[in-house]
Write an enzyme that holds these catalytic residues in place. Structure first.
Site, PDB file in Angstrom:
ATOM      1  N   GLU A 292       0.836  -1.199   0.000  1.00 16.63           N
ATOM      2  CA  GLU A 292       0.000   0.000   0.000  1.00 16.63           C
ATOM      3  C   GLU A 292       0.878   1.259   0.000  1.00 16.63           C
ATOM      4  O   GLU A 292       1.837   1.332   0.747  1.00 16.63           O
ATOM      5  CB  GLU A 292      -0.907  -0.024   1.244  1.00 16.63           C
ATOM      6  CG  GLU A 292      -1.910   1.100   1.283  1.00 16.63           C
ATOM      7  CD  GLU A 292      -2.629   1.254  -0.057  1.00 16.63           C
ATOM      8  OE1 GLU A 292      -3.309   0.327  -0.496  1.00 16.63           O
ATOM      9  OE2 GLU A 292      -2.490   2.331  -0.687  1.00 16.63           O
TER      10      GLU A 292
ATOM     11  N   LYS B 112       8.235  -1.497  -2.469  1.00 13.99           N
ATOM     12  CA  LYS B 112       7.571  -0.767  -1.377  1.00 13.99           C
ATOM     13  C   LYS B 112       8.599  -0.196  -0.397  1.00 13.99           C
ATOM     14  O   LYS B 112       8.573   0.978  -0.043  1.00 13.99           O
ATOM     15  CB  LYS B 112       6.588  -1.698  -0.655  1.00 13.99           C
ATOM     16  CG  LYS B 112       5.981  -1.134   0.605  1.00 13.99           C
ATOM     17  CD  LYS B 112       5.159   0.121   0.354  1.00 13.99           C
ATOM     18  CE  LYS B 112       4.920   0.887   1.633  1.00 13.99           C
ATOM     19  NZ  LYS B 112       4.221   2.150   1.450  1.00 13.99           N
TER      20      LYS B 112
ATOM     21  N   CYS C 156       6.253   4.640   9.409  1.00 11.95           N
ATOM     22  CA  CYS C 156       6.900   3.789   8.407  1.00 11.95           C
ATOM     23  C   CYS C 156       8.284   4.194   7.916  1.00 11.95           C
ATOM     24  O   CYS C 156       9.122   3.316   7.700  1.00 11.95           O
ATOM     25  CB  CYS C 156       5.969   3.615   7.217  1.00 11.95           C
ATOM     26  SG  CYS C 156       4.485   2.719   7.712  1.00 11.95           S
TER      27      CYS C 156
HETATM   28  P1  NAD Z   1      -1.749  -0.519  12.704  1.00  8.50           P
HETATM   29  O1  NAD Z   1      -0.921  -0.819  13.879  1.00  8.50           O
HETATM   30  O2  NAD Z   1      -2.578   0.741  12.671  1.00  8.50           O
HETATM   31  O3  NAD Z   1      -2.793  -1.734  12.471  1.00  8.50           O
HETATM   32  C1  NAD Z   1      -2.435  -3.077  12.522  1.00  8.50           C
HETATM   33  C2  NAD Z   1      -3.583  -3.844  13.176  1.00  8.50           C
HETATM   34  O4  NAD Z   1      -3.322  -5.243  13.052  1.00  8.50           O
HETATM   35  C3  NAD Z   1      -3.757  -3.577  14.662  1.00  8.50           C
HETATM   36  O5  NAD Z   1      -5.073  -3.080  14.922  1.00  8.50           O
HETATM   37  C4  NAD Z   1      -3.533  -4.949  15.325  1.00  8.50           C
HETATM   38  O6  NAD Z   1      -4.363  -5.166  16.448  1.00  8.50           O
HETATM   39  C5  NAD Z   1      -3.881  -5.876  14.196  1.00  8.50           C
HETATM   40  N1  NAD Z   1      -3.313  -7.227  14.340  1.00  8.50           N
HETATM   41  C6  NAD Z   1      -2.030  -7.576  14.590  1.00  8.50           C
HETATM   42  N2  NAD Z   1      -1.904  -8.919  14.619  1.00  8.50           N
HETATM   43  C7  NAD Z   1      -3.141  -9.445  14.380  1.00  8.50           C
HETATM   44  C8  NAD Z   1      -3.649 -10.752  14.280  1.00  8.50           C
HETATM   45  N3  NAD Z   1      -2.854 -11.823  14.403  1.00  8.50           N
HETATM   46  N4  NAD Z   1      -4.956 -10.910  14.037  1.00  8.50           N
HETATM   47  C9  NAD Z   1      -5.769  -9.834  13.901  1.00  8.50           C
HETATM   48  N5  NAD Z   1      -5.347  -8.565  13.975  1.00  8.50           N
HETATM   49  C10 NAD Z   1      -4.047  -8.357  14.222  1.00  8.50           C
HETATM   50  O7  NAD Z   1      -0.805  -0.590  11.436  1.00  8.50           O
HETATM   51  P2  NAD Z   1      -0.959   0.188  10.041  1.00  8.50           P
HETATM   52  O8  NAD Z   1      -0.495   1.584  10.167  1.00  8.50           O
HETATM   53  O9  NAD Z   1      -2.317  -0.079   9.499  1.00  8.50           O
HETATM   54  O10 NAD Z   1       0.134  -0.577   9.175  1.00  8.50           O
HETATM   55  C11 NAD Z   1      -0.056  -1.908   8.767  1.00  8.50           C
HETATM   56  C12 NAD Z   1       1.002  -2.248   7.739  1.00  8.50           C
HETATM   57  O11 NAD Z   1       0.850  -1.406   6.591  1.00  8.50           O
HETATM   58  C13 NAD Z   1       2.444  -2.049   8.204  1.00  8.50           C
HETATM   59  O12 NAD Z   1       3.239  -3.040   7.643  1.00  8.50           O
HETATM   60  C14 NAD Z   1       2.817  -0.700   7.627  1.00  8.50           C
HETATM   61  O13 NAD Z   1       4.206  -0.603   7.383  1.00  8.50           O
HETATM   62  C15 NAD Z   1       2.071  -0.706   6.315  1.00  8.50           C
HETATM   63  N6  NAD Z   1       1.715   0.618   5.799  1.00  8.50           N
HETATM   64  C16 NAD Z   1       1.256   1.579   6.629  1.00  8.50           C
HETATM   65  C17 NAD Z   1       0.861   2.816   6.108  1.00  8.50           C
HETATM   66  C18 NAD Z   1       0.336   3.911   6.992  1.00  8.50           C
HETATM   67  O14 NAD Z   1       0.118   5.001   6.484  1.00  8.50           O
HETATM   68  N7  NAD Z   1       0.110   3.695   8.264  1.00  8.50           N
HETATM   69  C19 NAD Z   1       0.906   3.029   4.730  1.00  8.50           C
HETATM   70  C20 NAD Z   1       1.365   2.001   3.901  1.00  8.50           C
HETATM   71  C21 NAD Z   1       1.760   0.799   4.456  1.00  8.50           C
HETATM   72  C1  UGA Z   2       4.441   7.699   3.719  1.00  5.00           C
HETATM   73  C2  UGA Z   2       4.471   7.643   2.183  1.00  5.00           C
HETATM   74  O1  UGA Z   2       4.246   8.965   1.677  1.00  5.00           O
HETATM   75  C3  UGA Z   2       3.389   6.708   1.656  1.00  5.00           C
HETATM   76  O2  UGA Z   2       3.499   6.589   0.246  1.00  5.00           O
HETATM   77  C4  UGA Z   2       3.582   5.316   2.299  1.00  5.00           C
HETATM   78  O3  UGA Z   2       2.544   4.455   1.872  1.00  5.00           O
HETATM   79  C5  UGA Z   2       3.531   5.464   3.812  1.00  5.00           C
HETATM   80  O4  UGA Z   2       4.577   6.377   4.233  1.00  5.00           O
HETATM   81  C6  UGA Z   2       3.811   4.171   4.524  1.00  5.00           C
HETATM   82  O5  UGA Z   2       4.360   3.259   3.986  1.00  5.00           O
HETATM   83  O6  UGA Z   2       3.447   4.189   5.705  1.00  5.00           O
HETATM   84  P1  UGA Z   2       2.994   8.951   5.538  1.00  5.00           P
HETATM   85  O7  UGA Z   2       4.088   8.548   6.461  1.00  5.00           O
HETATM   86  O8  UGA Z   2       1.603   8.674   5.927  1.00  5.00           O
HETATM   87  O9  UGA Z   2       3.203   8.259   4.103  1.00  5.00           O
HETATM   88  O10 UGA Z   2       3.076  10.516   5.275  1.00  5.00           O
HETATM   89  P2  UGA Z   2       4.025  11.433   4.369  1.00  5.00           P
HETATM   90  O11 UGA Z   2       3.183  12.425   3.706  1.00  5.00           O
HETATM   91  O12 UGA Z   2       4.930  10.643   3.526  1.00  5.00           O
HETATM   92  O13 UGA Z   2       4.880  12.190   5.470  1.00  5.00           O
HETATM   93  C7  UGA Z   2       5.867  11.529   6.236  1.00  5.00           C
HETATM   94  C8  UGA Z   2       6.631  12.551   7.039  1.00  5.00           C
HETATM   95  O14 UGA Z   2       7.449  13.348   6.184  1.00  5.00           O
HETATM   96  C9  UGA Z   2       5.755  13.540   7.800  1.00  5.00           C
HETATM   97  O15 UGA Z   2       6.310  13.774   9.065  1.00  5.00           O
HETATM   98  C10 UGA Z   2       5.787  14.782   6.947  1.00  5.00           C
HETATM   99  O16 UGA Z   2       5.552  15.960   7.666  1.00  5.00           O
HETATM  100  C11 UGA Z   2       7.203  14.724   6.404  1.00  5.00           C
HETATM  101  N1  UGA Z   2       7.380  15.460   5.134  1.00  5.00           N
HETATM  102  C12 UGA Z   2       6.746  15.042   4.010  1.00  5.00           C
HETATM  103  C13 UGA Z   2       8.238  16.529   5.084  1.00  5.00           C
HETATM  104  O17 UGA Z   2       8.845  16.927   6.111  1.00  5.00           O
HETATM  105  N2  UGA Z   2       8.427  17.172   3.893  1.00  5.00           N
HETATM  106  C14 UGA Z   2       7.797  16.794   2.751  1.00  5.00           C
HETATM  107  O18 UGA Z   2       8.044  17.426   1.686  1.00  5.00           O
HETATM  108  C15 UGA Z   2       6.936  15.694   2.813  1.00  5.00           C
END
Ligand code: NAD
Ligand code: UGA
Length: 476
Positions: free
Chosen positions: A169, A224, A280
């Site tokens: 994602e 990713k 992340c």
């Molecule tokens: P999060 O911590 O918000 O959510 C994960 C959820 O999974 C939790 O609610 C937890 O209780 C649940 N969980 C864990 N083990 C479980 C199990 N065995 N059965 C059922 N539920 C279970 O995490 P997130 O921010 O949603 O991130 C999830 C993944 O996506 C990570 O690998 C992260 O790197 C990736 N990711 C995050 C973002 C973001 O913006 N947060 C964007 C892209 C990718």
């Molecule tokens: C980031 C990536 O942008 C997503 O594509 C990815 O899916 C995600 O991580 C993930 O894998 O979790 P996110 O962390 O939600 O998304 O937010 P961003 O907009 O990337 O910002 C990350 C940090 O960088 C923030 O603290 C933001 O303030 C900072 N930032 C961003 C800067 O300081 N300058 C910029 O120009 C952009």
């Protein structure tokens, strides 16, 4: 190679109802009304919040999310803790669980902790029936699909079969719904062409096929991790330039504009700030560094390590600047923290630069008045109490943050009464239109505003007696 027959997809489950699982499945349900989508989690509180009648209480705040949940929940979108039953009759199971940095043992401080993903794979192996497509949605170290395949393949029930797909994602928090509805690309990696197309079919309901990239499993997993590394690297680059600007009289906003106007470089992700936060970037960089070291690529590991180190340095240098401008001591001084979320439009505080900077100020004895429109007092408390990651590249607080004190303030203007300084750490819209004339009358003199997000209007503040420090802007 695994071969499966193309079957109509009628039910999808997603394990993990977090920042990714919740919004992603809500958008799939919204776009595919004929598919039943169930989001599963072991965290009962979280599922309860997703099912709350008060849509302002959803566990994730994202612009546009509540409207989508309102449209689909109870029709074809469901949130449940009944994991096994739902896996059993699902055609596709997405794994969207947390993959944080390991805190102990081999790879501590760098490698991803895969315990939750492994648990999910075991659960799917046990509870599934017939053919199941298992989709990695979590961000994972390259070659994790092999582990998942091995676990799934060890099921003794020969009536079960699996295809493993990587579909990472790319949404960013704060713009998750927009990113999901109109992504730059969708990445699908796999070995079984039929399963790849079945996953692609879901996205084709609202995304042009031209935006769907098909790769092998390992390219998808690695893309990713490295996409996040590239984005983080741009932020460390621009923050390093901001520091040079402050020494030379160049203006970081002018330099960013000039650099970003080159279409080869592009104008996105070159905004200087307090340092990147979020759950992340640091974890994925550390994981990449771990993988490089594992494969004997020391120089490559060091290259990516410098991106993390520069970020920590940038966060710490901001608190040092505050201390220096306030005569070298913060004891008993009131400092307003404007914004605790790691960026605007999210309630997420994970790895927010505000945590490191606030902790540094607390160690100096400051009295912090923290404001954030979406972050609760309990959440701030939890962040301050977290045991820091044992990595050398994280901030380890050997000193006592109880030297100072903090409280969450809901009314911004109340926070400024007798304050010595304010630091803008999150670029919330409301902070760009504050009444600085009113504020200057409330603050103790000499008063300072430190703007790490370049959102304070210099023309307005220069009409008051407040001293303004702006990131990346040095003396003329
Ligand atoms: P999060 O911590 O918000 O959510 C994960 C959820 O999974 C939790 O609610 C937890 O209780 C649940 N969980 C864990 N083990 C479980 C199990 N065995 N059965 C059922 N539920 C279970 O995490 P997130 O921010 O949603 O991130 C999830 C993944 O996506 C990570 O690998 C992260 O790197 C990736 N990711 C995050 C973002 C973001 O913006 N947060 C964007 C892209 C990718
Ligand atoms: C980031 C990536 O942008 C997503 O594509 C990815 O899916 C995600 O991580 C993930 O894998 O979790 P996110 O962390 O939600 O998304 O937010 P961003 O907009 O990337 O910002 C990350 C940090 O960088 C923030 O603290 C933001 O303030 C900072 N930032 C961003 C800067 O300081 N300058 C910029 O120009 C952009």
């Amino acid at each position: 190679m695994i071969k499966s027959l193309k079957k109509r997809i009628t039910k999808i489950s997603c394990i993990g109802a977090g920042y990714v699982g919740g919004p992603t499945m809500a958008v799939i349900a919204d776009q595919c009304p004929h598919i039943k989508v169930v989001v599963l989690d072991i965290n009962e509180q979280r599922i309860k919040a997703w099912n709350s009648d008060n849509y302002d209480k959803l566990p994730v705040f994202e612009p546009g999310l509540k409207e989508i949940v309102l449209r689909s929940r109870g029709k074809n979108l469901f949130f449940s803790t009944e994991i096994n039953n739902n896996i059993a009759d699902s055609d596709i199971v997405f794994l969207s669980v947390n993959t944080p940095t390991k805190l102990s043992g081999v790879g501590s401080g760098h490698a991803s902790d895969l315990r939750w993903i492994e648990k999910c794979a075991r659960q799917v192996a046990l509870a599934s029936s017939g053919h199941t497509i298992v989709v990695e949605k979590s961000t994972l170290p390259v070659r994790t699909a092999q582990t998942i395949k091995t676990i799934l393949g060890s099921s003794s029930n020969k009536k079960k079969s699996f295809s493993v797909i990587s579909n990472p994602e790319f949404l960013a928090e704060g713009s998750a719904i927009k990113d999901l509805q109109n992504p730059d690309r969708v990445l699908i990696g796999g070995e079984d062409p039929v399963s790849i197309e079945q996953v692609a079919d879901i996205y084709r309901h609202w995304i042009d096929d031209k935006k769907i990239i098909r790769t092998n499993l390992w390219s998808s997993e690695l893309s990713k991790l490295t996409a996040n590394a590239f984005l983080a690297q741009r932020i460390s680059s621009i923050n390093s330039v901001a520091a040079i600007c402050e020494e030379t009289g160049a203006n970081i906003n002018e330099v960013s504009l000039a650099i970003g106007s080159d279409t080869r470089i592009g104008n996105k992700f070159i905004k200087s700030g307090p340092g990147f936060g979020g759950s992340c970037f640091k974890k994925d960089l550390l994981n990449l560094i771990y993988l490089c070291k594992y494969f004997g690529l020391k120089e490559v590991a060091n290259y990516w390590l410098s991106v993390v180190s520069l970020n920590s340095w940038n966060q710490n240098r901001i608190s040092e600047i505050v201390v220096n401008k306030l005569f070298g001591t913060l004891a008993e001084k009131k400092i307003v923290i404007l914004g605790f979320a790691f960026k605007a439009n999210t309630n997420d505080t994970r790895e927010s630069s505000a945590i490191t900077i606030s902790k540094n100020l607390l160690i100096e004895g400051a009295k912090l008045k923290i404001h954030d429109p979406k972050v609760s007092s309990d959440q701030i408390k939890a962040e301050f109490n977290l045991i820091d990651n044992k990595s050398n590249y994280q901030n380890i607080y050997k000193e006592d943050i109880n030297n100072g004190s903090w409280e969450k303030i809901d009314n911004i203007y109340d926070a400024f009464i007798d304050a010595d300084a304010a630091i803008v750490l999150t670029e919330w819209e409301e902070y760009s239109s504050l009444d600085w004339e009113k504020i200057s009358k409330l603050m103790r003199k000499p008063s300072w505003v430190f703007d790490t997000r370049s959102i304070v209007n210099n023309n307005i503040i220069s009409k008051t007696d407040i001293n303004l420090w702006r990131i990346g802007i040095g003396p003329n």
